[in-house]
Write an enzyme that holds these catalytic residues in place. Structure first.
Site, PDB file in Angstrom:
ATOM      1  CG  ASP A   1      -6.779  -1.618  -1.367  1.00  0.00           C
ATOM      2  OD1 ASP A   1      -7.006  -2.829  -1.521  1.00  0.00           O
ATOM      3  OD2 ASP A   1      -5.883  -1.183  -0.621  1.00  0.00           O
TER       4      ASP A   1
ATOM      5  CG  ASP B   1      -1.997  -1.032   1.161  1.00  0.00           C
ATOM      6  OD1 ASP B   1      -2.352  -1.431   0.036  1.00  0.00           O
ATOM      7  OD2 ASP B   1      -2.492  -1.456   2.224  1.00  0.00           O
TER       8      ASP B   1
END
Length: 198
Positions: free
Chosen positions: A171, A157
């Site tokens: 995401d 991330d």
């Protein structure tokens, strides 16, 4: 005898049979027309999925190579920055103790989408499912190939808005696809193109 044959019917096709054949021909032509349209929707689904997957994969490769173990990069002051982290949980860092479960869920979602593609005749649904498929594949790739091990890998991330969880492009694709599906469901549009009006 000839009169009886004329009344009962001759071997020639009666009008009712001609009408039935006409309806069958019309239905067959409609089915033939639907097949190319369905194939185009499937092509859109997989094109969107490949595009979303490629963007996610490339962005993660760049982040791992250039940003990991370095100071975060401020994009919009304190409001948005790029910060590389490894996330063993679900989207946005939730549920880090259930990595294997999330891996199985992601794999199941991919299988369901591929099976659903055979009945797909709606362009908006093709885009939505393509986003879901690309995002699920992106994070599943991390789960399989990144440390600490197969099906337990941590997702990369890097998008860090102020006061919010850090996430990635996979995401984002999953969330956008999910929102689009909710909107389509509220409008009564099914994946096969039918519309339900209450």
């Amino acid at each position: 005898m000839a009169e009886a044959e004329r009344i009962i019917g001759t071997p020639d096709t009666p009008d009712a049979d001609r009408e039935e054949q006409g309806r069958a021909g019309t239905e067959g032509a409609a089915a033939e027309a639907e097949r190319p349209r369905g194939k185009r929707r499937i092509a859109v689904l997989f094109t969107v999925a490949v595009f979303a997957y490629a963007l996610d994969l490339i962005s993660k490769m760049i982040v791992v190579a250039e940003l990991e173990h370095h100071e975060p990069i401020e994009i919009v002051g304190d409001w948005l920055r790029f910060e590389a982290i490894r996330n063993a949980g679900a989207a946005f860092g939730f549920g880090e103790a259930f990595t294997v479960i999330f891996t199985v869920i992601a794999a199941s979602v991919i299988v369901v989408i591929i099976r659903l593609a055979r009945k797909l005749y709606s362009l908006p649904w093709a885009i939505a499912l393509g986003l879901l498929l690309g995002g699920a594949l992106g994070n599943l790739t991390d789960r399989i190939f990144r440390s600490p091990g197969v099906f337990e890998g941590a997702v990369v991330d890097f998008i860090a808005p102020k006061g919010f969880a850090v996430f990635n492009l996979a995401d984002s694709a999953i969330v956008c696809g999910g929102i689009l599906i909710v909107l389509l469901s509220f409008r009564g549009l099914d994946p096969d193109g039918t519309v339900h009006k209450d």
